[in-house]
Design an enzyme around this catalytic site. Structure first.
Site, PDB file in Angstrom:
ATOM      1  N   GLN A 283       0.817  -1.207   0.000  1.00  0.00           N
ATOM      2  CA  GLN A 283       0.000   0.000   0.000  1.00  0.00           C
ATOM      3  C   GLN A 283       0.863   1.276   0.000  1.00  0.00           C
ATOM      4  OE1 GLN A 283      -2.743   1.127   3.351  1.00  0.00           O
ATOM      5  NE2 GLN A 283      -4.152  -0.049   2.112  1.00  0.00           N
ATOM      6  N   GLU A 371       8.762  31.931 -15.149  1.00  0.00           N
ATOM      7  CA  GLU A 371       7.514  32.471 -15.722  1.00  0.00           C
ATOM      8  C   GLU A 371       6.466  32.732 -14.632  1.00  0.00           C
ATOM      9  OE1 GLU A 371       6.366  31.387 -19.588  1.00  0.00           O
ATOM     10  OE2 GLU A 371       8.345  30.605 -20.119  1.00  0.00           O
TER      11      GLU A 371
HETATM   12  N1  CAA Z   1      -2.627  40.582 -19.365  1.00  0.00           N
HETATM   13  C1  CAA Z   1      -2.803  41.876 -19.751  1.00  0.00           C
HETATM   14  N2  CAA Z   1      -2.611  42.922 -18.915  1.00  0.00           N
HETATM   15  C2  CAA Z   1      -2.236  42.640 -17.658  1.00  0.00           C
HETATM   16  C3  CAA Z   1      -2.033  41.326 -17.189  1.00  0.00           C
HETATM   17  C4  CAA Z   1      -2.252  40.261 -18.113  1.00  0.00           C
HETATM   18  N3  CAA Z   1      -2.080  38.992 -17.747  1.00  0.00           N
HETATM   19  N4  CAA Z   1      -1.651  41.355 -15.893  1.00  0.00           N
HETATM   20  C5  CAA Z   1      -1.629  42.666 -15.543  1.00  0.00           C
HETATM   21  N5  CAA Z   1      -1.969  43.429 -16.598  1.00  0.00           N
HETATM   22  C6  CAA Z   1      -2.097  44.891 -16.648  1.00  0.00           C
HETATM   23  C7  CAA Z   1      -3.073  45.367 -15.566  1.00  0.00           C
HETATM   24  O1  CAA Z   1      -4.412  45.320 -16.054  1.00  0.00           O
HETATM   25  C8  CAA Z   1      -2.613  46.778 -15.306  1.00  0.00           C
HETATM   26  O2  CAA Z   1      -3.121  47.600 -16.322  1.00  0.00           O
HETATM   27  P1  CAA Z   1      -3.534  49.168 -16.033  1.00  0.00           P
HETATM   28  O3  CAA Z   1      -2.219  49.862 -15.805  1.00  0.00           O
HETATM   29  O4  CAA Z   1      -4.208  49.593 -17.283  1.00  0.00           O
HETATM   30  O5  CAA Z   1      -4.402  49.145 -14.828  1.00  0.00           O
HETATM   31  C9  CAA Z   1      -1.087  46.672 -15.491  1.00  0.00           C
HETATM   32  O6  CAA Z   1      -0.862  45.516 -16.285  1.00  0.00           O
HETATM   33  C10 CAA Z   1      -0.359  46.535 -14.181  1.00  0.00           C
HETATM   34  O7  CAA Z   1      -0.876  45.393 -13.535  1.00  0.00           O
HETATM   35  P2  CAA Z   1      -0.698  45.119 -11.980  1.00  0.00           P
HETATM   36  O8  CAA Z   1      -1.043  46.388 -11.242  1.00  0.00           O
HETATM   37  O9  CAA Z   1      -1.440  43.879 -11.636  1.00  0.00           O
HETATM   38  O10 CAA Z   1       0.872  44.902 -11.865  1.00  0.00           O
HETATM   39  P3  CAA Z   1       1.767  44.451 -10.633  1.00  0.00           P
HETATM   40  O11 CAA Z   1       2.967  45.289 -10.605  1.00  0.00           O
HETATM   41  O12 CAA Z   1       0.926  44.335  -9.403  1.00  0.00           O
HETATM   42  O13 CAA Z   1       2.292  43.014 -11.110  1.00  0.00           O
HETATM   43  C11 CAA Z   1       2.265  40.629 -11.308  1.00  0.00           C
HETATM   44  C12 CAA Z   1       1.483  41.961 -11.381  1.00  0.00           C
HETATM   45  C13 CAA Z   1       1.229  39.580 -11.658  1.00  0.00           C
HETATM   46  C14 CAA Z   1       2.834  40.346  -9.961  1.00  0.00           C
HETATM   47  C15 CAA Z   1       3.398  40.630 -12.374  1.00  0.00           C
HETATM   48  O14 CAA Z   1       4.430  41.540 -12.017  1.00  0.00           O
HETATM   49  C16 CAA Z   1       4.006  39.257 -12.582  1.00  0.00           C
HETATM   50  O15 CAA Z   1       3.445  38.423 -13.298  1.00  0.00           O
HETATM   51  N6  CAA Z   1       5.187  38.987 -11.980  1.00  0.00           N
HETATM   52  C17 CAA Z   1       5.947  37.777 -12.259  1.00  0.00           C
HETATM   53  C18 CAA Z   1       6.898  38.023 -13.404  1.00  0.00           C
HETATM   54  C19 CAA Z   1       7.342  36.765 -14.083  1.00  0.00           C
HETATM   55  O16 CAA Z   1       6.566  35.866 -14.361  1.00  0.00           O
HETATM   56  N7  CAA Z   1       8.646  36.728 -14.391  1.00  0.00           N
HETATM   57  C20 CAA Z   1       9.217  35.657 -15.111  1.00  0.00           C
HETATM   58  C21 CAA Z   1      10.002  36.218 -16.268  1.00  0.00           C
HETATM   59  S1  CAA Z   1      10.239  35.198 -17.661  1.00  0.00           S
HETATM   60  C22 CAA Z   1      11.262  33.964 -17.150  1.00  0.00           C
HETATM   61  O17 CAA Z   1      10.929  33.267 -16.259  1.00  0.00           O
HETATM   62  C23 CAA Z   1      12.585  33.767 -17.804  1.00  0.00           C
HETATM   63  C24 CAA Z   1      12.607  32.893 -18.964  1.00  0.00           C
HETATM   64  O18 CAA Z   1      13.394  33.136 -19.866  1.00  0.00           O
HETATM   65  C25 CAA Z   1      11.771  31.686 -19.063  1.00  0.00           C
END
Ligand code: CAA
Length: 389
Positions: A283, A371
């Site tokens: 199990q 991401e």
């Molecule tokens: N689609 C479209 N617009 C979006 C959105 C989305 N998914 N998410 C937010 N927005 C817009 C909001 O509507 C807002 O618009 P307005 O200015 O018109 O109001 C604007 O963007 C700002 O949004 P927030 O106030 O929500 O922004 P925030 O500063 O609070 O951040 C967060 C939001 C979700 C934390 C974002 O910063 C985030 O996703 N952080 C993680 C970053 C990330 O994933 N990094 C990985 C990088 S890539 C990688 O990993 C490397 C690689 O090579 C693979």
């Protein structure tokens, strides 16, 4: 025809899944351990994947891609990642983080030149958002882009850029108006063979070791205005929109890793004996397998569901942020849960480099980080649900 709950795979879906599976098991699985060990970039297999159309599955044929849908992309990426998560990472960045943004926000010239090169497998793309002092808080960047006539001058440093050591073209996000914060960010496509661009040292990583990752540095780098994606200040929304697509890719990658670890575990549980029984009869092992299987199938449904939501958005232009984040969160935590259990089921052998199980375990971890970490996914999901910030 295969069906998963409410999902029916069409003959085209079956075809691409089989093609990806055959290629992955024949050409990638046998070399995965060696490339993991050396950390060398697997140029030859990546080139072949490009020729097979795997680097731009959703990119229309006129721009060098395979012209298929999001579910086709997810199925192929799952199969590639099942053989090797590093190949999955490279494929995912080219398809989602690079090509998706260019198709959605790029001019006709940008699509013809840069999307074509990546989707057709002639070049490697990357996406540079993160900086040394801004990871999860992506809007808080220090790099600067200053307009001077018909070009912008870029200065600053980007970190953790997947494929940066080999990329020909990179989508870069830089601050054009710091006072506007997120609304002062602008996106560009840059060419890496121009003066002012430098690659930092390759990151020595725990997992996905054959996918090359490094910093990049801009020192008075000139990028023409026509290489801008969207308008000045659109960069943050472009970055987030592209990450919605990217997160479905990471969910598929996590699903592939989990399936590989699960298949190995079932085979081992049916073969290995202890105390006069197959260990799968105990199990302690069989309940683990049951939990692994259940979580994998739940992760699959969330991932395929997110793929359908993205496909719908091509017609109604609605965001699929919630579906993408839920799929990424659940699939990555499933990959971690399943690979952890797989090492335990294999015990000493699971800890040994003789088998790929320990690699699955190391590779799974990144899916909870890049991401957008699991904490960021939970934040995104909760904000979407409550409307609170
Ligand atoms: N689609 C479209 N617009 C979006 C959105 C989305 N998914 N998410 C937010 N927005 C817009 C909001 O509507 C807002 O618009 P307005 O200015 O018109 O109001 C604007 O963007 C700002 O949004 P927030 O106030 O929500 O922004 P925030 O500063 O609070 O951040 C967060 C939001 C979700 C934390 C974002 O910063 C985030 O996703 N952080 C993680 C970053 C990330 O994933 N990094 C990985 C990088 S890539 C990688 O990993 C490397 C690689 O090579 C693979």
């Amino acid at each position: 025809m295969t069906s998963y709950g409410m999902f029916q795979l069409s003959p085209e879906h079956e075809m691409i899944r089989q093609a990806a599976r055959d290629f992955a098991q024949k050409e990638i699985a046998p070399i995965a351990a060696q490339f993991d060990e050396t950390g060398e970039f697997p140029s030859k297999t990546i080139k072949k994947m490009g020729e097979m159309g795997f680097m731009g599955i959703e990119v229309p044929e006129e721009y060098g891609g395979a012209g298929m849908d999001t579910l086709a992309y997810v199925l192929a990426l799952e199969e590639i990642s099942k053989a090797d998560a590093s190949h999955g990472t490279i494929m995912s960045v080219n398809n989602s983080l690079f090509c998706h943004g260019l198709l959605k926000f790029g001019s006709e010239d940008i699509k013809k030149k840069y999307a074509y090169a990546i989707a057709s497998g002639q070049a490697i793309g990357a996406y540079a958002l993160t900086e040394p002092m801004s990871g999860s808080d992506a809007g808080n960047m220090r790099s600067r882009a200053v307009r001077q006539g018909d070009h912008y001058v870029l200065n600053g440093r980007k970190s953790w850029v997947t494929s940066a050591p080999v990329a020909e073209y990179i989508v870069v996000f830089s601050m054009t108006d710091p006072e506007k914060k997120q609304r002062g960010i602008t996106a560009f496509v840059i060419e890496t063979d121009k003066p002012g661009f430098q690659r930092g040292k390759k990151e020595p990583k725990l997992g996905i070791r054959a996918s090359a990752t490094s910093e990049i540095v801009f020192e008075d780098y000139h990028v023409p205005v026509e290489n801008r994606l969207g308008e000045e200040g659109d960069g943050f929304k472009i970055a987030m929109t592209v990450l919605d697509a990217g997160r479905i890719g990471i969910a598929s990658q996590a699903l592939g890793i989990a399936e590989a670890a699960y298949d190995a575990s079932v085979a081992y549980a049916k073969e290995r004996e202890a105390f006069g029984h197959k260990i799968g009869e105990f199990q302690g092992i069989s309940f683990k397998l049951a939990d692994m299987k259940t979580r994998i199938e739940a992760a699959r449904l969330l991932t395929y569901n997110a793929a359908l939501a993205k496909e719908r958005s091509k017609k109604n232009d609605e965001r699929y942020t919630l579906e993408a984040s839920m799929a990424k969160l659940f699939a990555s935590e499933t990959a971690m849960f399943v690979t952890h259990a797989a090492v335990q089921i294999h015990a000493g052998l699971g800890y040994s480099k003789e088998l790929p199980v320990e690699r699955y375990f190391r590779d799974a971890k990144i899916t909870e980080i890049y991401e957008g970490t699991s904490e960021i996914q939970r934040m995104v999901i909760a904000r979407m649900e409550t409307g609170l910030r």
